[in-house]
Design an enzyme around this catalytic site. Structure first.
Site, PDB file in Angstrom:
ATOM      1  N   ASP A  52       0.844  -1.202   0.000  1.00 45.71           N
ATOM      2  CA  ASP A  52       0.000   0.000   0.000  1.00 45.71           C
ATOM      3  C   ASP A  52       0.876   1.249   0.000  1.00 45.71           C
ATOM      4  O   ASP A  52       0.372   2.376  -0.064  1.00 45.71           O
ATOM      5  CB  ASP A  52      -1.032  -0.002   1.140  1.00 45.71           C
ATOM      6  CG  ASP A  52      -0.410  -0.061   2.510  1.00 45.71           C
ATOM      7  OD1 ASP A  52       0.823  -0.199   2.610  1.00 45.71           O
ATOM      8  OD2 ASP A  52      -1.163   0.030   3.513  1.00 45.71           O
ATOM      9  N   SER A  53       2.213   1.045  -0.016  1.00 49.52           N
ATOM     10  CA  SER A  53       3.127   2.157  -0.289  1.00 49.52           C
ATOM     11  C   SER A  53       2.860   2.705  -1.690  1.00 49.52           C
ATOM     12  O   SER A  53       3.378   3.772  -2.051  1.00 49.52           O
ATOM     13  CB  SER A  53       4.589   1.703  -0.156  1.00 49.52           C
ATOM     14  OG  SER A  53       4.812   0.509  -0.882  1.00 49.52           O
ATOM     15  N   ASP A  91      -0.984  -6.002  -0.034  1.00 46.51           N
ATOM     16  CA  ASP A  91      -1.383  -5.367   1.221  1.00 46.51           C
ATOM     17  C   ASP A  91      -2.888  -5.180   1.299  1.00 46.51           C
ATOM     18  O   ASP A  91      -3.512  -4.688   0.354  1.00 46.51           O
ATOM     19  CB  ASP A  91      -0.734  -3.977   1.337  1.00 46.51           C
ATOM     20  CG  ASP A  91       0.537  -4.016   2.156  1.00 46.51           C
ATOM     21  OD1 ASP A  91       0.694  -4.911   3.007  1.00 46.51           O
ATOM     22  OD2 ASP A  91       1.393  -3.132   1.936  1.00 46.51           O
ATOM     23  N   LYS A 121      -1.163  -9.372   2.886  1.00 46.44           N
ATOM     24  CA  LYS A 121      -0.382  -8.962   4.062  1.00 46.44           C
ATOM     25  C   LYS A 121      -1.242  -8.017   4.891  1.00 46.44           C
ATOM     26  O   LYS A 121      -1.943  -7.161   4.348  1.00 46.44           O
ATOM     27  CB  LYS A 121       0.922  -8.272   3.629  1.00 46.44           C
ATOM     28  CG  LYS A 121       1.740  -7.747   4.819  1.00 46.44           C
ATOM     29  CD  LYS A 121       3.167  -7.421   4.435  1.00 46.44           C
ATOM     30  CE  LYS A 121       3.366  -6.088   3.756  1.00 46.44           C
ATOM     31  NZ  LYS A 121       2.902  -4.913   4.521  1.00 46.44           N
ATOM     32  N   GLU A 123      -1.304  -5.546   8.512  1.00 50.43           N
ATOM     33  CA  GLU A 123      -0.602  -4.899   9.625  1.00 50.43           C
ATOM     34  C   GLU A 123      -1.361  -5.166  10.923  1.00 50.43           C
ATOM     35  O   GLU A 123      -2.574  -4.967  10.976  1.00 50.43           O
ATOM     36  CB  GLU A 123      -0.513  -3.381   9.394  1.00 50.43           C
ATOM     37  CG  GLU A 123       0.368  -3.012   8.214  1.00 50.43           C
ATOM     38  CD  GLU A 123       0.500  -1.500   8.014  1.00 50.43           C
ATOM     39  OE1 GLU A 123       0.097  -0.720   8.907  1.00 50.43           O
ATOM     40  OE2 GLU A 123       1.001  -1.106   6.946  1.00 50.43           O
ATOM     41  N   GLU A 190       9.125  -4.266  10.416  1.00 53.01           N
ATOM     42  CA  GLU A 190       9.577  -2.994   9.852  1.00 53.01           C
ATOM     43  C   GLU A 190      10.164  -2.097  10.932  1.00 53.01           C
ATOM     44  O   GLU A 190       9.537  -1.857  11.977  1.00 53.01           O
ATOM     45  CB  GLU A 190       8.392  -2.297   9.153  1.00 53.01           C
ATOM     46  CG  GLU A 190       8.793  -0.957   8.535  1.00 53.01           C
ATOM     47  CD  GLU A 190       7.781  -0.404   7.533  1.00 53.01           C
ATOM     48  OE1 GLU A 190       6.756  -1.070   7.270  1.00 53.01           O
ATOM     49  OE2 GLU A 190       8.024   0.712   7.021  1.00 53.01           O
TER      50      GLU A 190
HETATM   51  O1  KIV Z   1       3.591  -1.103   1.651  1.00 59.81           O
HETATM   52  C1  KIV Z   1       4.773  -1.488   1.668  1.00 59.81           C
HETATM   53  O2  KIV Z   1       5.563  -1.212   0.751  1.00 59.81           O
HETATM   54  C2  KIV Z   1       5.208  -2.285   2.806  1.00 59.81           C
HETATM   55  C3  KIV Z   1       6.678  -2.515   2.937  1.00 59.81           C
HETATM   56  C4  KIV Z   1       7.343  -1.297   3.424  1.00 59.81           C
HETATM   57  C5  KIV Z   1       6.977  -3.705   3.764  1.00 59.81           C
HETATM   58  O3  KIV Z   1       4.419  -2.690   3.603  1.00 59.81           O
END
Ligand code: KIV
Length: 272
Positions: A52-53, A91, A121, A123, A190
């Site tokens: 989600d970056s 994410d 993934k 969080e 992280e």
């Molecule tokens: O969203 C992302 O790129 C991440 C990484 C920083 C692990 O969660």
């Protein structure tokens, strides 16, 4: 390693668990589009994270908070079309699982069903263990994410190093054990102290992938735009730059502008 044959064996969660058991380090990078994902996959990456970056590096948001489930599914679809071998993990964005188990299960199923990705993934630790378990029970493999959790920026107020004090470190160790116990196949840690990350990795049988978590873990992940030097405004201590594409692209674009203005492009060989 470069992959050029068609007998490509897809990296599954079982392969990742085997790599951990055999002590083979896992390589992981983000990607958000078809072209980049194809390059990263062909280079031999083990895991591609549709992070989600994307909110930061693709959409220009100052955090990952505004990213929607539909946007993540779109990026995941583009990536999956470019990937033959890497495991593709996506994410779950902010708001897609925090409210209730039902939201979480529906969102995770949408991601896998509509994009063709391999896993999601999430969080969070104990607070979301109930939802994560339901998602795994529904047939969606889950990678956990502890330490700095960018979706909680409004709760913590900064992107500083996490788990520096003993209370937070103990909670992280306990959360990691819970995530393994409920069936997560892997875990991202992280921006936490390297010694703590190694302790967690050594105590788990699932692979632990670090970003800003030192070398004692089972693999590393970076944001593609950061390691390629495209996003040159971001230089945390943990980031190693493998290229300076901001400069290379600026030069190439500048040369194109000059050539168009001076009518040296196109030349005789570049026209019909
Ligand atoms: O969203 C992302 O790129 C991440 C990484 C920083 C692990 O969660």
């Amino acid at each position: 390693m470069s992959i050029h044959n068609e007998n490509i064996k897809k990296i599954t969660t079982s392969v990742l668990l085997k790599m951990k058991a055999e002590g083979e380090k896992i390589s992981m990078l983000t990607a958000y589009d078809y072209s980049m994902a194809s390059i990263v996959d062909q280079a031999g990456m083990d895991v591609i994270l549709v992070g989600d970056s994307a909110g930061n590096v693709m959409s220009g948001f100052s955090s990952t908070i505004p990213v929607t489930l539909d946007q993540m599914i779109y990026h995941a679809q583009c990536v999956v079309r470019g990937v033959k071998r890497a495991h593709v993990v996506v994410d779950m964005p902010f708001g897609s699982y925090q409210c209730c188990h039902t939201d979480g299960v529906r969102s995770a199923i949408r991601i896998l069903k509509e994009s063709g990705a391999d896993s999601v993934k999430i969080e969070g630790g104990e607070e979301f263990a109930g939802t994560i378990k339901k998602i795994i029970d529904a047939g969606v493999p889950v990678m956990g994410h502890l330490g700095l959790m960018p979706q909680s920026i409004n709760k913590y107020g900064s992107y500083a190093l996490r788990a520096k004090d003993d209370t937070e470190a103990q909670k992280l160790i306990s959360d990691a054990k819970i995530l393994q116990h409920i069936g997560c196949y892997g875990l991202v840690l992280e921006k936490i102290p390297a010694a703590l990350a190694k302790q967690v990795a050594d105590s788990l049988t699932i692979p632990v992938i670090g970003i800003g978590a030192g070398s004692g873990v089972d693999g590393q992940v970076l944001v593609l735009q950061d390691m390629l030097g495209i996003n040159n405004g971001f230089s945390p201590k943990f980031l190693r730059r493998y290229a300076n594409l901001y400069e290379d692209i600026s030069k190439a674009v500048g040369s194109y502008i000059d050539d168009v203005k001076s009518v040296s492009f196109p030349n005789e060989n570049e026209q019909y």
